[in-house]
Scaffold this motif. Structure first.
Motif, PDB file in Angstrom:
ATOM      1  N   SER A   1       3.612   8.472  -3.678  1.00  0.00           N
ATOM      2  CA  SER A   1       3.695   7.364  -4.628  1.00  0.00           C
ATOM      3  C   SER A   1       2.566   6.372  -4.384  1.00  0.00           C
ATOM      4  CB  SER A   1       5.041   6.651  -4.476  1.00  0.00           C
ATOM      5  OG  SER A   1       5.105   6.005  -3.207  1.00  0.00           O
ATOM      6  N   VAL A   2       2.339   5.518  -5.355  1.00  0.00           N
ATOM      7  CA  VAL A   2       1.332   4.469  -5.197  1.00  0.00           C
ATOM      8  C   VAL A   2       1.685   3.588  -4.004  1.00  0.00           C
ATOM      9  CG1 VAL A   2       0.389   2.376  -6.234  1.00  0.00           C
ATOM     10  CG2 VAL A   2       0.598   4.461  -7.601  1.00  0.00           C
ATOM     11  N   ARG A   3       2.972   3.277  -3.847  1.00  0.00           N
ATOM     12  CA  ARG A   3       3.409   2.454  -2.718  1.00  0.00           C
ATOM     13  C   ARG A   3       3.059   3.114  -1.394  1.00  0.00           C
ATOM     14  NH1 ARG A   3       8.823   0.889   0.104  1.00  0.00           N
ATOM     15  NH2 ARG A   3       9.593   2.974  -0.402  1.00  0.00           N
ATOM     16  N   LEU A   4       3.279   4.413  -1.299  1.00  0.00           N
ATOM     17  CA  LEU A   4       2.979   5.128  -0.060  1.00  0.00           C
ATOM     18  C   LEU A   4       1.477   5.193   0.188  1.00  0.00           C
ATOM     19  CD1 LEU A   4       4.076   6.764   2.339  1.00  0.00           C
ATOM     20  CD2 LEU A   4       3.958   8.806   0.882  1.00  0.00           C
ATOM     21  N   LEU A   5       0.715   5.505  -0.849  1.00  0.00           N
ATOM     22  CA  LEU A   5      -0.740   5.584  -0.697  1.00  0.00           C
ATOM     23  C   LEU A   5      -1.323   4.249  -0.247  1.00  0.00           C
ATOM     24  CD1 LEU A   5      -1.697   7.600  -3.910  1.00  0.00           C
ATOM     25  CD2 LEU A   5      -1.589   8.472  -1.576  1.00  0.00           C
ATOM     26  N   ASP A   6      -0.864   3.180  -0.854  1.00  0.00           N
ATOM     27  CA  ASP A   6      -1.409   1.870  -0.514  1.00  0.00           C
ATOM     28  C   ASP A   6      -1.042   1.456   0.907  1.00  0.00           C
ATOM     29  OD1 ASP A   6      -2.534   1.768  -2.998  1.00  0.00           O
ATOM     30  OD2 ASP A   6      -1.096   0.347  -3.851  1.00  0.00           O
ATOM     31  N   ALA A   7       0.056   1.993   1.430  1.00  0.00           N
ATOM     32  CA  ALA A   7       0.467   1.667   2.792  1.00  0.00           C
ATOM     33  C   ALA A   7      -0.259   2.490   3.840  1.00  0.00           C
ATOM     34  CB  ALA A   7       1.979   1.865   2.941  1.00  0.00           C
ATOM     35  N   LEU A   8      -0.672   3.701   3.480  1.00  0.00           N
ATOM     36  CA  LEU A   8      -1.239   4.625   4.460  1.00  0.00           C
ATOM     37  C   LEU A   8      -2.765   4.679   4.453  1.00  0.00           C
ATOM     38  CD1 LEU A   8       1.132   7.734   4.131  1.00  0.00           C
ATOM     39  CD2 LEU A   8       1.064   6.076   6.014  1.00  0.00           C
ATOM     40  N   PHE A   9      -3.393   4.267   3.362  1.00  0.00           N
ATOM     41  CA  PHE A   9      -4.829   4.460   3.196  1.00  0.00           C
ATOM     42  C   PHE A   9      -5.549   3.131   2.997  1.00  0.00           C
ATOM     43  CE2 PHE A   9      -2.918   8.439   2.031  1.00  0.00           C
ATOM     44  CZ  PHE A   9      -3.812   9.414   2.436  1.00  0.00           C
ATOM     45  N   ALA A  10      -6.852   3.179   3.219  1.00  0.00           N
ATOM     46  CA  ALA A  10      -7.752   2.097   2.815  1.00  0.00           C
ATOM     47  C   ALA A  10      -8.569   2.625   1.652  1.00  0.00           C
ATOM     48  CB  ALA A  10      -8.652   1.677   3.965  1.00  0.00           C
ATOM     49  N   LEU A  11      -8.306   2.120   0.444  1.00  0.00           N
ATOM     50  CA  LEU A  11      -8.943   2.611  -0.769  1.00  0.00           C
ATOM     51  C   LEU A  11      -9.783   1.499  -1.383  1.00  0.00           C
ATOM     52  CD1 LEU A  11      -5.785   4.301  -2.389  1.00  0.00           C
ATOM     53  CD2 LEU A  11      -7.442   5.352  -0.817  1.00  0.00           C
ATOM     54  N   GLY A  12     -11.058   1.805  -1.655  1.00  0.00           N
ATOM     55  CA  GLY A  12     -11.910   0.796  -2.277  1.00  0.00           C
ATOM     56  C   GLY A  12     -13.270   0.747  -1.641  1.00  0.00           C
ATOM     57  N   ASP A  13     -13.887  -0.420  -1.669  1.00  0.00           N
ATOM     58  CA  ASP A  13     -15.232  -0.543  -1.110  1.00  0.00           C
ATOM     59  C   ASP A  13     -15.163  -0.806   0.397  1.00  0.00           C
ATOM     60  OD1 ASP A  13     -14.512  -3.224  -0.842  1.00  0.00           O
ATOM     61  OD2 ASP A  13     -15.786  -3.907  -2.496  1.00  0.00           O
ATOM     62  N   ALA A  14     -16.327  -0.913   1.020  1.00  0.00           N
ATOM     63  CA  ALA A  14     -16.378  -1.084   2.467  1.00  0.00           C
ATOM     64  C   ALA A  14     -15.730  -2.390   2.909  1.00  0.00           C
ATOM     65  CB  ALA A  14     -17.833  -1.028   2.939  1.00  0.00           C
ATOM     66  N   GLY A  15     -15.814  -3.409   2.087  1.00  0.00           N
ATOM     67  CA  GLY A  15     -15.164  -4.666   2.413  1.00  0.00           C
ATOM     68  C   GLY A  15     -13.654  -4.517   2.470  1.00  0.00           C
ATOM     69  N   ARG A  16     -13.100  -3.725   1.564  1.00  0.00           N
ATOM     70  CA  ARG A  16     -11.668  -3.473   1.571  1.00  0.00           C
ATOM     71  C   ARG A  16     -11.266  -2.683   2.811  1.00  0.00           C
ATOM     72  NH1 ARG A  16      -6.670  -4.943   1.305  1.00  0.00           N
ATOM     73  NH2 ARG A  16      -5.214  -3.325   0.636  1.00  0.00           N
ATOM     74  N   VAL A  17     -12.080  -1.714   3.183  1.00  0.00           N
ATOM     75  CA  VAL A  17     -11.793  -0.936   4.397  1.00  0.00           C
ATOM     76  C   VAL A  17     -11.806  -1.843   5.625  1.00  0.00           C
ATOM     77  CG1 VAL A  17     -12.606   0.917   5.900  1.00  0.00           C
ATOM     78  CG2 VAL A  17     -12.672   1.207   3.410  1.00  0.00           C
ATOM     79  N   LYS A  18     -12.765  -2.727   5.686  1.00  0.00           N
ATOM     80  CA  LYS A  18     -12.833  -3.659   6.812  1.00  0.00           C
ATOM     81  C   LYS A  18     -11.582  -4.537   6.858  1.00  0.00           C
ATOM     82  CE  LYS A  18     -15.758  -7.279   8.808  1.00  0.00           C
ATOM     83  NZ  LYS A  18     -16.974  -8.105   8.625  1.00  0.00           N
TER      84      LYS A  18
END
Length: 296
Positions: free
Chosen positions: A235-252
């Motif tokens: 689910s979107v909820r699970l993905l957002d909890a387990l991953f860092a998705l987006g640009d490098a600033g979001r990953v940081k």
């Protein structure tokens, strides 16, 4: 664990299942050697060799680098005897052996025909490493730990824990279970893609396989997710909890959330749609290193 040991791991590392020299040809081994040498130059703290590596795979990465910490993430106790592992570590050059860390795990029942009593099997394996000549002691190993029993074992019999596919909530719970002194180094999967739908598709392509493994699904259920969160690759909820998705600033920013939750070190696994989620994504590794800057 001393502050010096935490320093050797660094705050951020790279986790990659594509660093197995034993699974490729000469050209592949050359590409791996060049990639890990660059990762060291980019100042990542630790290189985690994912996907059930051997000590020999790790030894090749140690040989291709000079100062970076190299860890198995995670060597399966069912694939190699403790005696074989100890002998492989002893064969690493004495001047480099101190920067190798043995990450151990019990793998998963659906993947291991002989899977039985995993906790007892890990205790016996650690006993055998302690008794090897030369021994592979707690100061040079970490455990793949998700649940309370294995986390407790990681506190007393290893430097600490290297949990895979976990949330920040799990990180906070693991820190409480481990206490303040043990190493906590979770893996965090990353998709550097600002197209949210496409990034989630890449994440689901990776996650679908892991959602077939009960050790992971049971841990996610303990964290408050439901069976419906596992449908369709997550689910979107699970993905957002387990991953860092987006640009490098979001990953940081996501990495900082894990550090704030109690992690000492975060091992970033970069997934790319173009390479089926794996490969050697050197451009993305460079982009992340630039975003983290002096914080690596």
């Amino acid at each position: 664990m001393s502050s010096e040991t935490r320093e050797t791991f660094g705050r951020v590392g790279i986790w990659s299942g594509a660093l197995h020299g034993s699974r490729t040809d000469d050209a592949g081994r050359k590409a791996i050697a060049e990639a890990v040498a660059e990762l060291e130059e980019l100042k990542y703290g630790t290189l985690w060799i994912g996907g059930s590596p051997s000590v020999e795979d790790a030894a090749a990465v140690v040989a291709a680098t000079r100062t970076v910490t190299v860890a198995t993430g995670i060597l399966s106790i069912w694939d190699h005897t403790a005696e074989e592992v100890a002998a492989g570590i002893a064969a690493i050059g004495a001047g480099s052996r101190g920067r190798f860390v043995l990450g151990l795990g019990v793998s998963h029942g659906p993947m291991v025909p002989q899977y039985s009593k995993p906790y007892s099997a890990m205790v016996g394996y650690l006993d055998a490493l302690d008794a090897a000549s030369p021994p592979v002691g707690p100061e040079s190993r970490v455990l793949a730990a998700l649940g309370p029993k294995m986390l407790k074992l990681a506190t007393g019999r290893a430097l600490g824990a290297h949990p895979y596919l976990v949330t920040t909530e799990h990180t906070a719970e693991a820190r409480a279970a481990l206490g303040p002194d043990a190493l906590l180094a979770p893996e965090l999967s990353v998709v550097l893609d600002t197209d949210t739908d496409r990034a989630r598709t890449t994440a689901r392509n990776m996650l679908a396989m892991y959602l077939q493994l009960p050790n992971y699904t049971e841990n996610l259920l303990r964290l408050g997710f439901s069976e419906s969160d596992f449908d369709g690759g997550g689910s979107v909820r699970l993905l957002d909890a387990l991953f860092a998705l987006g640009d490098a600033g979001r990953v940081k920013a996501r990495t900082q959330e894990y550090l704030d939750a109690g992690a000492d070190h975060v091992a970033l696994q970069v997934l790319t749609a173009e390479e089926g989620g794996g490969g050697l994504p050197r451009a993305e590794w460079r982009e992340l290193a630039k975003a983290f800057g002096d914080e690596l």
